[in-house]
Design a protein around this motif. Structure first.
Motif, mmCIF file in Angstrom:
data_model
loop_
_atom_site.group_PDB
_atom_site.id
_atom_site.type_symbol
_atom_site.label_atom_id
_atom_site.label_comp_id
_atom_site.label_asym_id
_atom_site.label_seq_id
_atom_site.Cartn_x
_atom_site.Cartn_y
_atom_site.Cartn_z
ATOM 1 N N ARG A 309 -24.409 -39.313 19.529
ATOM 2 C CA ARG A 309 -23.960 -40.705 19.522
ATOM 3 C C ARG A 309 -22.976 -40.953 18.360
ATOM 4 N N GLN A 310 -23.329 -40.459 17.177
ATOM 5 C CA GLN A 310 -22.457 -40.661 16.017
ATOM 6 C C GLN A 310 -21.126 -39.913 16.186
ATOM 7 N N ILE A 311 -21.197 -38.707 16.704
ATOM 8 C CA ILE A 311 -19.972 -37.930 16.938
ATOM 9 C C ILE A 311 -19.097 -38.640 17.974
ATOM 10 N N GLY A 312 -19.729 -39.170 19.011
ATOM 11 C CA GLY A 312 -18.982 -39.875 20.048
ATOM 12 C C GLY A 312 -18.239 -41.087 19.522
ATOM 13 N N GLU A 313 -18.818 -41.785 18.555
ATOM 14 C CA GLU A 313 -18.147 -42.952 17.984
ATOM 15 C C GLU A 313 -16.829 -42.553 17.320
ATOM 16 N N THR A 314 -16.867 -41.435 16.617
ATOM 17 C CA THR A 314 -15.642 -40.956 15.968
ATOM 18 C C THR A 314 -14.666 -40.396 16.985
ATOM 19 N N LEU A 315 -15.167 -39.653 17.966
ATOM 20 C CA LEU A 315 -14.293 -39.020 18.955
ATOM 21 C C LEU A 315 -13.649 -40.024 19.899
ATOM 22 N N ALA A 316 -14.222 -41.202 20.028
ATOM 23 C CA ALA A 316 -13.625 -42.206 20.919
ATOM 24 C C ALA A 316 -12.191 -42.508 20.501
ATOM 25 N N GLY A 317 -11.949 -42.546 19.189
ATOM 26 C CA GLY A 317 -10.592 -42.769 18.713
ATOM 27 C C GLY A 317 -9.674 -41.624 19.090
ATOM 28 N N VAL A 319 -10.033 -39.701 21.695
ATOM 29 C CA VAL A 319 -9.812 -39.798 23.145
ATOM 30 C C VAL A 319 -8.720 -40.816 23.437
ATOM 31 N N ASN A 320 -8.744 -41.938 22.729
ATOM 32 C CA ASN A 320 -7.676 -42.926 22.906
ATOM 33 C C ASN A 320 -6.329 -42.377 22.471
ATOM 34 N N LEU A 321 -6.328 -41.632 21.368
ATOM 35 C CA LEU A 321 -5.076 -41.129 20.799
ATOM 36 C C LEU A 321 -4.473 -40.005 21.636
ATOM 37 N N LEU A 322 -5.322 -39.094 22.127
ATOM 38 C CA LEU A 322 -4.848 -37.881 22.795
ATOM 39 C C LEU A 322 -4.925 -37.932 24.316
ATOM 40 N N ASN A 323 -5.801 -38.796 24.853
ATOM 41 C CA ASN A 323 -5.987 -38.914 26.295
ATOM 42 C C ASN A 323 -6.202 -37.549 26.953
ATOM 43 N N PRO A 324 -7.233 -36.797 26.520
ATOM 44 C CA PRO A 324 -7.475 -35.482 27.117
ATOM 45 C C PRO A 324 -8.013 -35.592 28.535
ATOM 46 N N GLU A 325 -7.802 -34.509 29.284
ATOM 47 C CA GLU A 325 -8.356 -34.430 30.638
ATOM 48 C C GLU A 325 -9.833 -34.041 30.591
ATOM 49 N N VAL A 326 -10.177 -33.259 29.550
ATOM 50 C CA VAL A 326 -11.530 -32.735 29.467
ATOM 51 C C VAL A 326 -11.983 -32.712 28.019
ATOM 52 N N LEU A 327 -13.243 -33.031 27.818
ATOM 53 C CA LEU A 327 -13.895 -32.954 26.517
ATOM 54 C C LEU A 327 -14.970 -31.879 26.642
ATOM 55 N N THR A 347 -21.352 -43.285 23.558
ATOM 56 C CA THR A 347 -20.408 -43.903 22.629
ATOM 57 C C THR A 347 -18.949 -43.586 22.954
ATOM 58 N N VAL A 348 -18.672 -42.432 23.526
ATOM 59 C CA VAL A 348 -17.289 -42.145 23.923
ATOM 60 C C VAL A 348 -16.841 -43.135 24.985
ATOM 61 N N TYR A 349 -17.648 -43.295 26.028
ATOM 62 C CA TYR A 349 -17.275 -44.210 27.101
ATOM 63 C C TYR A 349 -17.414 -45.666 26.675
ATOM 64 N N GLY A 350 -18.291 -45.918 25.716
ATOM 65 C CA GLY A 350 -18.477 -47.285 25.257
ATOM 66 C C GLY A 350 -17.392 -47.762 24.322
ATOM 67 N N ASN A 351 -16.748 -46.838 23.591
ATOM 68 C CA ASN A 351 -15.772 -47.232 22.575
ATOM 69 C C ASN A 351 -14.325 -46.870 22.910
ATOM 70 N N ALA A 352 -14.106 -45.875 23.733
ATOM 71 C CA ALA A 352 -12.740 -45.536 24.142
ATOM 72 C C ALA A 352 -12.298 -46.494 25.243
ATOM 73 N N THR A 353 -11.003 -46.559 25.481
ATOM 74 C CA THR A 353 -10.504 -47.474 26.503
ATOM 75 C C THR A 353 -10.859 -46.975 27.902
#
Length: 396
Positions: A309-317, A319-327, A347-353
């Motif tokens: 969950r904590q890692i996902g909060e940071t990675l959400a940014g 994901v927004n910045l890089l828009n990867p196809e796969v994580l 948290t990735v899906y909750g915080n990324a666009t």
């Protein structure tokens, strides 16, 4: 990638390296096909193929499927023309491998080492074990084309040494290539462990991996980034070192890097170990935390899910910045994949666009524990079998 002949009349003719790439990738297996793709004359194709056979990288054989007339000679990449060596060096365990030129395992081994061991102690062990592996598979007479190494933390790929690793004390600034001088004169390549892992994934999924983000969640945290089909290392090789990003949840918590407030201080494997030890639990490595979680231990499961969950909060940014196809999720915590990814996904899906995550897939590494060593071998092969490297080997 297939060679594409330019429509410009002034485009330079295909080189022997480009011819080799077509044969290696299965785009062409006869001289006629090579001529058709590249526009080279028959004599020019024959000359380049002859140079490649002299190098030992291409072999010609008669077409057993021919039904009449003189069969065309079939051209193929000789994956047994040499070997590459690889080692994924970790804090407490290093994985070794001997590979064909096609990137397939010939032999593998694991070195369990004391935490805190320095390069002067560990590297001679690694070279001796690799030499033993070569003997075990009967490849002592084969050419070694290169050695690939991966290490935790930031790697100086030019000098071939660790640049900044809070895990590997005593390794920063120590070139690793000299440890192989008695084993081989072949070039030694070094990169960060997460970068090596993403190269392993890209080897098997090159078409898909134009934009990918690989997260290594182990004792420490790191990421491998592919953007536009290119591995991103950053100006100092520090791309992907997100573990020491400050996060509010870790405010005031001391990190092993000497600072406080880092993501690793609450979500890194060493932090999970510390949490269990503070509760009186006998755990010495994140692998032990994972084993407890997989066996159903509620506290270990909570820690791993919270880490995700904590890692996902940071990675959400990211994901927004890089828009990867796969994580992609790798490292020791990936062995508790469902638990870890439950928190990560939240948290990735909750915080990324919504747009950045619309087509995002999350998956485990293809090669599991072997991702690092396979990627280290892929790193070598990408360099020594590139178009340019082949042309340089042929003197032009």
């Amino acid at each position: 990638m297939a060679y594409m002949r330019s429509s410009r009349p002034s485009a330079p003719p295909a080189t022997a390296g480009e011819i080799f790439a077509l044969i290696r990738d299965g785009e062409a297996d006869t001289k006629a096909e090579l001529g058709k793709i590249t526009g080279l004359s028959r004599s020019a194709v024959a000359s380049r193929v002859a140079a490649l056979t002299t190098l030992g990288l291409v072999v010609e054989s008669e077409d057993a499927q021919s039904t009449g007339g003189r069969p065309p000679a079939r051209l193929s990449f000789d994956v047994d023309a040499g070997i590459v060596l690889a080692a994924a060096i970790g804090r407490s365990r290093s994985q070794l491998g001997v590979f064909t030129l096609g990137g397939e395992f010939l032999a593998s081994d694991t070195v369990d080492q004391e935490i805190g061991i320095g390069p002067d102690e560990l590297m001679p062990q690694i070279t001796k074990r690799l030499e033993a592996l070569i003997d075990d598979v009967g490849r002592s007479s084969h050419r070694i084309l290169g050695v690939g190494l991966s290490i935790p933390g930031t790697a100086d790929t030019t000098r071939g040494c660790s640049l900044d690793s809070p895990i590997m004390h005593g390794w920063d600034g120590v070139p690793l290539a000299p440890f192989f001088t008695e084993t081989t004169s072949a070039p030694v390549f070094l990169d960060n462990d997460a970068n090596a892992m993403v190269l392993a994934e890209r080897r098997d999924n090159r078409d898909r991996f134009q934009n990918a983000l690989l997260v290594k969640a182990s004792t420490g945290l790191g990421a491998g980034i592919v953007a536009g089909g290119v591995l991103q290392r950053g100006s100092l090789g520090a791309a992907g070192e997100f573990g020491h990003t400050k996060t509010a949840a870790a405010a005031g918590v001391a990190c092993r890097c000497g600072d406080s407030g880092c993501l690793e201080a609450i979500a890194g494997g060493w932090a999970l170990v510390r949490s269990l030890q503070e509760q009186g639990r006998s755990v010495g490595h994140v692998r032990g935390v994972v084993e407890l979680a997989v066996s159903g231990d509620p506290e270990a499961r909570r820690l791993i899910r919270d880490s995700g969950r904590q890692i996902g909060e940071t990675l959400a940014g990211a994901v927004n910045l890089l828009n990867p196809e796969v994580l992609i999720v790798g490292g020791d915590m990936a062995k508790a994949y469902d638990i870890f990814v439950a928190g990560l996904r939240e948290t990735v899906y909750g915080n990324a666009t919504a747009l950045a995550t619309r087509a995002l897939t999350i998956q485990a590494t293809t090669h599991g524990d072997h991702s690092g060593v396979i990627g280290s071998a892929a790193m070598v092969l990408d360099r020594v079998l590139s178009d340019r490297a082949i042309d340089d080997a042929l003197g032009g």
